[in-house]
Design a protein around this motif. Structure first.
Motif, PDB file in Angstrom:
ATOM      1  N   TYR A  58      13.215  -5.484  -5.717  1.00 39.23           N
ATOM      2  CA  TYR A  58      12.493  -4.954  -4.556  1.00 39.23           C
ATOM      3  C   TYR A  58      11.706  -3.730  -4.997  1.00 39.23           C
ATOM      4  O   TYR A  58      11.969  -3.141  -6.046  1.00 39.23           O
ATOM      5  N   ARG A  59      10.739  -3.354  -4.182  1.00 42.56           N
ATOM      6  CA  ARG A  59      10.085  -2.044  -4.345  1.00 42.56           C
ATOM      7  C   ARG A  59       9.633  -1.574  -2.979  1.00 42.56           C
ATOM      8  O   ARG A  59       9.246  -2.357  -2.118  1.00 42.56           O
ATOM      9  N   LYS A  60       9.729  -0.257  -2.792  1.00 40.68           N
ATOM     10  CA  LYS A  60       9.459   0.350  -1.494  1.00 40.68           C
ATOM     11  C   LYS A  60       7.971   0.622  -1.287  1.00 40.68           C
ATOM     12  O   LYS A  60       7.252   0.957  -2.222  1.00 40.68           O
TER      13      LYS A  60
ATOM     14  N   GLU B 224      -3.334   7.844   6.669  1.00 40.30           N
ATOM     15  CA  GLU B 224      -2.148   7.516   5.884  1.00 40.30           C
ATOM     16  C   GLU B 224      -2.548   6.889   4.556  1.00 40.30           C
ATOM     17  O   GLU B 224      -3.535   6.166   4.483  1.00 40.30           O
ATOM     18  N   THR B 225      -1.779   7.195   3.527  1.00 42.21           N
ATOM     19  CA  THR B 225      -1.952   6.571   2.223  1.00 42.21           C
ATOM     20  C   THR B 225      -0.652   5.863   1.876  1.00 42.21           C
ATOM     21  O   THR B 225       0.421   6.468   1.938  1.00 42.21           O
ATOM     22  N   THR B 226      -0.753   4.587   1.521  1.00 46.07           N
ATOM     23  CA  THR B 226       0.430   3.809   1.171  1.00 46.07           C
ATOM     24  C   THR B 226       0.362   3.380  -0.283  1.00 46.07           C
ATOM     25  O   THR B 226      -0.659   2.875  -0.741  1.00 46.07           O
ATOM     26  N   THR B 227       1.457   3.610  -0.990  1.00 43.44           N
ATOM     27  CA  THR B 227       1.595   3.165  -2.373  1.00 43.44           C
ATOM     28  C   THR B 227       2.893   2.377  -2.479  1.00 43.44           C
ATOM     29  O   THR B 227       3.744   2.441  -1.588  1.00 43.44           O
ATOM     30  N   LEU B 228       3.042   1.652  -3.577  1.00 43.16           N
ATOM     31  CA  LEU B 228       4.276   0.919  -3.821  1.00 43.16           C
ATOM     32  C   LEU B 228       5.064   1.621  -4.909  1.00 43.16           C
ATOM     33  O   LEU B 228       4.512   2.033  -5.926  1.00 43.16           O
ATOM     34  N   GLY B 229       6.366   1.762  -4.685  1.00 41.35           N
ATOM     35  CA  GLY B 229       7.220   2.449  -5.639  1.00 41.35           C
ATOM     36  C   GLY B 229       7.600   1.564  -6.810  1.00 41.35           C
ATOM     37  O   GLY B 229       7.146   0.425  -6.953  1.00 41.35           O
ATOM     38  N   GLU B 230       8.466   2.098  -7.638  1.00 40.39           N
ATOM     39  CA  GLU B 230       8.953   1.404  -8.825  1.00 40.39           C
ATOM     40  C   GLU B 230       9.868   0.246  -8.407  1.00 40.39           C
ATOM     41  O   GLU B 230      10.685   0.381  -7.494  1.00 40.39           O
TER      42      GLU B 230
ATOM     43  N   GLN C  77       8.771  -4.735  -0.616  1.00 38.76           N
ATOM     44  CA  GLN C  77       8.446  -6.069  -1.105  1.00 38.76           C
ATOM     45  C   GLN C  77       9.710  -6.576  -1.775  1.00 38.76           C
ATOM     46  O   GLN C  77      10.463  -5.796  -2.361  1.00 38.76           O
ATOM     47  N   GLN C  78       9.952  -7.885  -1.686  1.00 32.69           N
ATOM     48  CA  GLN C  78      11.135  -8.464  -2.317  1.00 32.69           C
ATOM     49  C   GLN C  78      10.716  -9.635  -3.194  1.00 32.69           C
ATOM     50  O   GLN C  78       9.826 -10.401  -2.832  1.00 32.69           O
TER      51      GLN C  78
END
Length: 190
Positions: free
Chosen positions: A11-13, A24-30, A107-108
């Motif tokens: 998964y990643r957040k 808003e700014t959205t990014t995906l984590g590790e 995300q999974q």
């Protein structure tokens, strides 16, 4: 065709930051491992509409609305529980769950296995936007027989900003190819 396996659950957040200008700014984590895969059960809700004309069905529409997912893993590390359920860790190392915890969207990813006409194949799977709720918990004493306990989490599945809710690879003949597909997807930026 018979689906016979599941593995490699990651998964990643989604990390959303409120900017000074109100945007808003959205990014995906590790990407991180969720645990050892046992099962994932998806249930999808759709809406449909029918238009009849000239004494018959003339138009039909069926669209994805949302879904639910229940994932079972062997065990979940403390860091994954914090990420998935919004818990915090105190300096003492204690994990604290509060009524105000806000689980993030994630995300999974995972890999599934099938046998078709005697040939084993593998497919990478990506769920674009999932939010898990805080899971129930149960413990039991060890008796005469050993009973394994697992972690079951249930959540909501929805579409992302690109209107995509699921992505699946083609079927591969080698597990490494399906894992590589997952690795590529979990490394992509938002």
């Amino acid at each position: 065709m018979a689906k016979i396996g599941m593995q490699y659950v990651w998964y990643r957040k989604y990390n959303t930051v409120l900017n000074d200008d109100g945007t808003e700014t959205t990014t995906l984590g590790e990407a991180k491992r969720m645990g050892g895969a046992i099962s994932a059960d998806l249930s999808v809700s759709t809406t449909e509409s029918k238009l009849y004309y000239d004494d018959g069905l003339g138009e039909y529409a069926n669209e994805f609305v949302e879904g639910s997912i229940t994932t079972v893993v062997d065990d979940m590390e403390d860091a994954a529980e914090q990420d998935l359920f919004g818990a915090t860790t105190e300096e003492s190392g204690d994990i604290v769950n509060k009524s105000t915890d806000s689980p993030p969207w994630i995300q999974q990813f995972f890999v599934i296995t099938r046998i078709k006409k005697g040939v084993t194949q593998y497919r990478g799977y990506m769920l674009n936007k999932v939010k898990y709720g805080t899971p129930s918990d149960s413990q039991s004493t060890k008796g005469e027989n050993i009973t394994f306990g697992t972690t079951t989490v249930a959540g909501l599945l929805t579409k992302d900003d690109s209107d995509t809710w699921r992505r699946r690879s083609k079927w591969f003949d080698k597990i490494e190819d399906a894992r590589n597909w997952v690795d590529e997807k979990k490394a992509e930026t938002a």
